[in-house]
Motif scaffolding. Structure first.
Motif, PDB file in Angstrom:
ATOM      1  N   ALA A  15       0.832  -1.210   0.000  1.00 32.87           N
ATOM      2  CA  ALA A  15       0.000   0.000   0.000  1.00 32.87           C
ATOM      3  C   ALA A  15       0.863   1.256   0.000  1.00 32.87           C
ATOM      4  CB  ALA A  15      -0.926  -0.016   1.215  1.00 32.87           C
ATOM      5  N   GLU A  16       1.965   1.238   0.751  1.00 31.32           N
ATOM      6  CA  GLU A  16       2.872   2.388   0.772  1.00 31.32           C
ATOM      7  C   GLU A  16       3.520   2.591  -0.587  1.00 31.32           C
ATOM      8  OE1 GLU A  16       5.260   5.577   1.877  1.00 31.32           O
ATOM      9  OE2 GLU A  16       3.411   4.739   2.707  1.00 31.32           O
ATOM     10  N   GLU A  18       2.256   1.630  -3.500  1.00 30.98           N
ATOM     11  CA  GLU A  18       1.230   2.088  -4.432  1.00 30.98           C
ATOM     12  C   GLU A  18       0.906   3.560  -4.214  1.00 30.98           C
ATOM     13  OE1 GLU A  18      -2.975   0.395  -6.232  1.00 30.98           O
ATOM     14  OE2 GLU A  18      -2.309  -0.246  -4.237  1.00 30.98           O
ATOM     15  N   ARG A  19       0.872   3.993  -2.952  1.00 34.39           N
ATOM     16  CA  ARG A  19       0.615   5.406  -2.667  1.00 34.39           C
ATOM     17  C   ARG A  19       1.714   6.297  -3.233  1.00 34.39           C
ATOM     18  NH1 ARG A  19       2.249   9.290   0.633  1.00 34.39           N
ATOM     19  NH2 ARG A  19       3.836   7.913   1.539  1.00 34.39           N
ATOM     20  N   GLY A  22       1.505   6.447  -7.011  1.00 32.51           N
ATOM     21  CA  GLY A  22       0.392   7.292  -7.424  1.00 32.51           C
ATOM     22  C   GLY A  22       0.723   8.768  -7.328  1.00 32.51           C
ATOM     23  N   LEU A  23       1.398   9.166  -6.252  1.00 34.01           N
ATOM     24  CA  LEU A  23       1.793  10.573  -6.110  1.00 34.01           C
ATOM     25  C   LEU A  23       2.734  10.996  -7.230  1.00 34.01           C
ATOM     26  CD1 LEU A  23       2.394  10.885  -2.256  1.00 34.01           C
ATOM     27  CD2 LEU A  23       0.552  11.929  -3.577  1.00 34.01           C
ATOM     28  N   SER A  30       7.484  14.294  -3.474  1.00 29.05           N
ATOM     29  CA  SER A  30       7.395  13.739  -2.130  1.00 29.05           C
ATOM     30  C   SER A  30       8.790  13.511  -1.584  1.00 29.05           C
ATOM     31  CB  SER A  30       6.619  12.413  -2.151  1.00 29.05           C
ATOM     32  OG  SER A  30       6.692  11.781  -0.889  1.00 29.05           O
TER      33      SER A  30
END
Length: 323
Positions: A15-16, A18-19, A22-23, A30
């Motif tokens: 999940a990290e 993928e996040r 996505g950013l 980031s």
């Protein structure tokens, strides 16, 4: 471990990842972006494990999609980044030259000693120069450098345009540098031969011009691009000698493996030499052959040599100290 356990154990990391992907796909910056390569390797390993353990299409297709998105993002960023180009020119290339300082001085000696010996010999015994150039070479030098007008008319009739001169010079320079570099595959002997040969032939040309032609016509023409072209030959020789030394002294590695490792070390040198050769061709085609006052051409030439000395001596040192 079951498929459910595998997914539960790694869900937070996926999940990290993928996040973060996505950013970056949305163009948002980031501070965690530097973690992407590490996470990409970990997710790739997870995909390999999921496929080998046959955890099912749901998990493997999800991981495969994540890997593809990350790969495209990393590849696109690296390919399109001008920061890498700037970093190479300002840091990695001069550092690579300084790292191989022994080869730098060796290749300079093999080129410059015969160059000056041949050029100075014209004042004492022109027969050495005549033997190197031959009748056709001497006639070509007289036609090219008999005077300023002769030089410009010869260039216009020979090439027709500045762009065609640029094309010819980059073809000629790249061919010379490639022979010097590729000569390293003959245990370095080919590299040393081509450096010696070019030193003799260029020195003979300079000596013959000083003896029988118009020296100002010659020196004003070569002044602007000489630092790029001649130092580019030397750097190509360094890359070739790095290959040659890997063949002669592979150490504990097999020769093929040692050659592969030496090729990696030589790549910054050959890339830098190609850049210098291209710059030499640009100056040679669009500046050196123009009817510009000699004083300006000499000034540009002096600035080029001083700039290269400062560049190879100082560029990238601050980054090295920081590291």
């Amino acid at each position: 471990m079951t498929a459910g356990d595998f997914e539960h154990q790694n869900e937070a990391r996926w999940a990290e990842y993928e996040r973060l992907v996505g950013l970056m796909e949305k163009g948002k910056r980031s501070p965690e972006a530097e973690q992407l390569p590490r996470l990409f390797r970990e997710v790739s390993l997870d995909l390999s494990l999921a496929e080998s353990r046959m955890y099912g299409t749901r998990i493997t297709e999800r991981l495969n999609a994540l890997v593809i998105r990350g790969y495209e993002l990393i590849y696109r960023t690296r390919r399109g980044s001008w920061e890498n180009v700037i970093s190479f020119v300002s840091v990695r290339f001069p550092q690579a030259v300084r790292k191989e300082w022994r080869l730098f001085w060796l290749c300079n000696a093999v080129f410059w000693l015969p160059f000056f010996a041949m050029m100075l010999s014209a004042h004492h015994d022109i027969r050495w120069v005549q033997a190197v150039l031959g009748a056709d070479g001497m006639a070509s030098m007289e036609q090219m450098y008999g005077g300023k007008e002769e030089q410009l008319s010869h260039l216009r009739s020979e090439y027709g345009s500045n762009f065609m001169m640029f094309c010819f010079y980059i073809y000629n320079n790249v061919a010379i540098d490639f022979r010097i570099f590729a000569g390293g595959m003959a245990a370095g002997l080919g590299t040393l031969f081509f450096l010696l040969f070019n030193g003799l032939s260029i020195g003979a040309s300079a000596g013959y011009v000083n003896h029988a032609c118009n020296p100002a016509s010659f020196w004003s023409f070569v002044a602007g691009h000489s630092s790029f072209e001649l130092l580019g030959m030397v750097v190509s020789g360094m890359a070739g000698m790095r290959l040659g030394l890997a063949i002669l002294q592979p150490g504990r590695l097999p020769r093929v493996r040692a050659l592969v490792e030496a090729s990696k070390q030589a790549m910054p040198l050959i890339y830098g030499a190609a850049l210098m050769t291209t710059m030499a061709a640009v100056i040679e085609g669009f500046w050196s052959a123009q009817g510009i006052p000699y004083e300006w051409k000499y000034t540009v030439g002096i600035i080029g040599w001083i700039g290269h000395i400062a560049y190879f001596s100082l560029a990238g040192r601050r980054h090295a100290h920081a590291a």
